[in-house]
Design a protein around this motif. Structure first.
Motif, PDB file in Angstrom:
ATOM      1  N   ALA A 169      11.954  -5.435 -16.152  1.00 18.40           N
ATOM      2  CA  ALA A 169      13.040  -5.289 -15.183  1.00 18.40           C
ATOM      3  C   ALA A 169      13.055  -6.372 -14.114  1.00 18.40           C
ATOM      4  N   PHE A 170      11.894  -6.915 -13.762  1.00 16.56           N
ATOM      5  CA  PHE A 170      11.835  -7.803 -12.602  1.00 16.56           C
ATOM      6  C   PHE A 170      12.525  -9.141 -12.870  1.00 16.56           C
ATOM      7  N   LYS A 189       8.563  -3.273   6.159  1.00 18.93           N
ATOM      8  CA  LYS A 189       7.674  -2.213   6.657  1.00 18.93           C
ATOM      9  C   LYS A 189       7.082  -1.350   5.547  1.00 18.93           C
ATOM     10  N   TYR A 190       7.555  -1.504   4.324  1.00 23.98           N
ATOM     11  CA  TYR A 190       7.095  -0.652   3.224  1.00 23.98           C
ATOM     12  C   TYR A 190       5.978  -1.311   2.431  1.00 23.98           C
ATOM     13  N   MET A 191       5.006  -0.511   2.040  1.00 22.47           N
ATOM     14  CA  MET A 191       3.888  -0.982   1.227  1.00 22.47           C
ATOM     15  C   MET A 191       4.318  -1.176  -0.235  1.00 22.47           C
ATOM     16  N   TYR A 192       5.245  -0.323  -0.708  1.00 23.19           N
ATOM     17  CA  TYR A 192       5.689  -0.383  -2.103  1.00 23.19           C
ATOM     18  C   TYR A 192       7.206  -0.486  -2.159  1.00 23.19           C
ATOM     19  N   ILE A 193       7.691  -1.299  -3.086  1.00 20.54           N
ATOM     20  CA  ILE A 193       9.128  -1.464  -3.308  1.00 20.54           C
ATOM     21  C   ILE A 193       9.401  -1.123  -4.768  1.00 20.54           C
ATOM     22  N   VAL A 194      10.346  -0.220  -4.999  1.00 21.07           N
ATOM     23  CA  VAL A 194      10.782   0.105  -6.352  1.00 21.07           C
ATOM     24  C   VAL A 194      12.157  -0.512  -6.545  1.00 21.07           C
ATOM     25  N   GLY A 195      12.290  -1.257  -7.623  1.00 25.46           N
ATOM     26  CA  GLY A 195      13.574  -1.837  -7.985  1.00 25.46           C
ATOM     27  C   GLY A 195      14.012  -1.253  -9.308  1.00 25.46           C
ATOM     28  N   ASP A 196      15.259  -0.780  -9.380  1.00 29.23           N
ATOM     29  CA  ASP A 196      15.776  -0.256 -10.646  1.00 29.23           C
ATOM     30  C   ASP A 196      17.203  -0.745 -10.842  1.00 29.23           C
ATOM     31  N   TYR A 197      17.602  -0.820 -12.087  1.00 26.65           N
ATOM     32  CA  TYR A 197      18.939  -1.290 -12.431  1.00 26.65           C
ATOM     33  C   TYR A 197      19.799  -0.126 -12.888  1.00 26.65           C
ATOM     34  N   VAL A 198      20.967  -0.013 -12.246  1.00 29.07           N
ATOM     35  CA  VAL A 198      21.963   0.988 -12.603  1.00 29.07           C
ATOM     36  C   VAL A 198      23.274   0.243 -12.800  1.00 29.07           C
ATOM     37  N   ALA A 199      23.880   0.396 -13.945  1.00 26.31           N
ATOM     38  CA  ALA A 199      25.145  -0.274 -14.269  1.00 26.31           C
ATOM     39  C   ALA A 199      25.048  -1.776 -14.001  1.00 26.31           C
ATOM     40  N   LYS A 250      23.308  -3.358 -11.809  1.00 25.52           N
ATOM     41  CA  LYS A 250      23.049  -3.735 -10.421  1.00 25.52           C
ATOM     42  C   LYS A 250      21.672  -3.260  -9.995  1.00 25.52           C
ATOM     43  N   LEU A 251      20.981  -4.130  -9.274  1.00 24.78           N
ATOM     44  CA  LEU A 251      19.653  -3.805  -8.768  1.00 24.78           C
ATOM     45  C   LEU A 251      19.753  -2.952  -7.518  1.00 24.78           C
ATOM     46  N   ARG A 252      18.910  -1.907  -7.474  1.00 23.03           N
ATOM     47  CA  ARG A 252      18.741  -1.098  -6.261  1.00 23.03           C
ATOM     48  C   ARG A 252      17.288  -1.207  -5.855  1.00 23.03           C
ATOM     49  N   LEU A 253      17.041  -1.279  -4.552  1.00 26.13           N
ATOM     50  CA  LEU A 253      15.678  -1.304  -4.035  1.00 26.13           C
ATOM     51  C   LEU A 253      15.445  -0.092  -3.148  1.00 26.13           C
ATOM     52  N   LYS A 254      14.232   0.449  -3.215  1.00 29.06           N
ATOM     53  CA  LYS A 254      13.846   1.567  -2.353  1.00 29.06           C
ATOM     54  C   LYS A 254      12.405   1.340  -1.929  1.00 29.06           C
ATOM     55  N   GLY A 255      12.128   1.581  -0.643  1.00 30.37           N
ATOM     56  CA  GLY A 255      10.789   1.385  -0.115  1.00 30.37           C
ATOM     57  C   GLY A 255      10.008   2.679  -0.011  1.00 30.37           C
ATOM     58  N   PHE A 256       8.707   2.564  -0.199  1.00 28.88           N
ATOM     59  CA  PHE A 256       7.787   3.696  -0.080  1.00 28.88           C
ATOM     60  C   PHE A 256       6.551   3.241   0.682  1.00 28.88           C
ATOM     61  N   ASN A 257       5.970   4.157   1.450  1.00 25.60           N
ATOM     62  CA  ASN A 257       4.715   3.898   2.157  1.00 25.60           C
ATOM     63  C   ASN A 257       3.565   4.551   1.412  1.00 25.60           C
ATOM     64  N   GLU A 258       2.358   4.319   1.899  1.00 23.79           N
ATOM     65  CA  GLU A 258       1.186   4.919   1.248  1.00 23.79           C
ATOM     66  C   GLU A 258       1.278   6.430   1.216  1.00 23.79           C
ATOM     67  N   GLN A 259       1.851   7.033   2.273  1.00 22.87           N
ATOM     68  CA  GLN A 259       1.922   8.490   2.358  1.00 22.87           C
ATOM     69  C   GLN A 259       2.810   9.086   1.269  1.00 22.87           C
ATOM     70  N   ASN A 260       3.859   8.372   0.862  1.00 23.13           N
ATOM     71  CA  ASN A 260       4.757   8.942  -0.142  1.00 23.13           C
ATOM     72  C   ASN A 260       4.741   8.171  -1.462  1.00 23.13           C
ATOM     73  N   PHE A 261       3.704   7.350  -1.672  1.00 27.15           N
ATOM     74  CA  PHE A 261       3.557   6.600  -2.919  1.00 27.15           C
ATOM     75  C   PHE A 261       3.588   7.519  -4.132  1.00 27.15           C
ATOM     76  N   ASN A 262       2.959   8.688  -4.007  1.00 29.95           N
ATOM     77  CA  ASN A 262       2.883   9.617  -5.145  1.00 29.95           C
ATOM     78  C   ASN A 262       4.227  10.245  -5.489  1.00 29.95           C
TER      79      ASN A 262
END
Length: 89
Positions: free
Chosen positions: A18-19, A34-44, A46-58
């Motif tokens: 995907a990258f 400010k986010y430790m983790y970035i998730v990138g996904d493709y929908v139709a 188009k790339l979408r990005l969402k950030g996550f911190n250590e507390q909500n990594f799981n």
């Protein structure tokens, strides 16, 4: 290790190759610093990005199942230099 216009990131997962560095560089904004983790996904296509911190990594697997298209291409990056958000003074 990924070197982008926005810093250095470790590739945690790159499902379905995907990258795309150019897409990431175009969509990434300082808000994600400010986010430790970035998730990138493709929908139709188009790339979408969402950030996550250590507390909500799981919760990333839940996000992928609930918010992404089934079997979509996605990736998870770890930000090597997250910057804490400045508080209001």
């Amino acid at each position: 290790m990924i070197e982008s216009e926005h810093g250095m990131f470790d590739m945690i997962k790159n499902y379905r190759d995907a990258f795309v560095l150019d897409d990431f560089n175009q969509l990434y904004v300082d808000y994600f610093n400010k986010y430790m983790y970035i998730v990138g996904d493709y929908v139709a296509g188009k790339l979408r990005l969402k950030g996550f911190n250590e507390q909500n990594f799981n919760t990333i697997p839940d996000y992928i199942v609930e918010s992404c298209a089934p079997n979509c291409a996605y990736y998870i990056l770890k930000n090597n230099e997250p910057k804490e958000e400045k508080g209001s003074e």
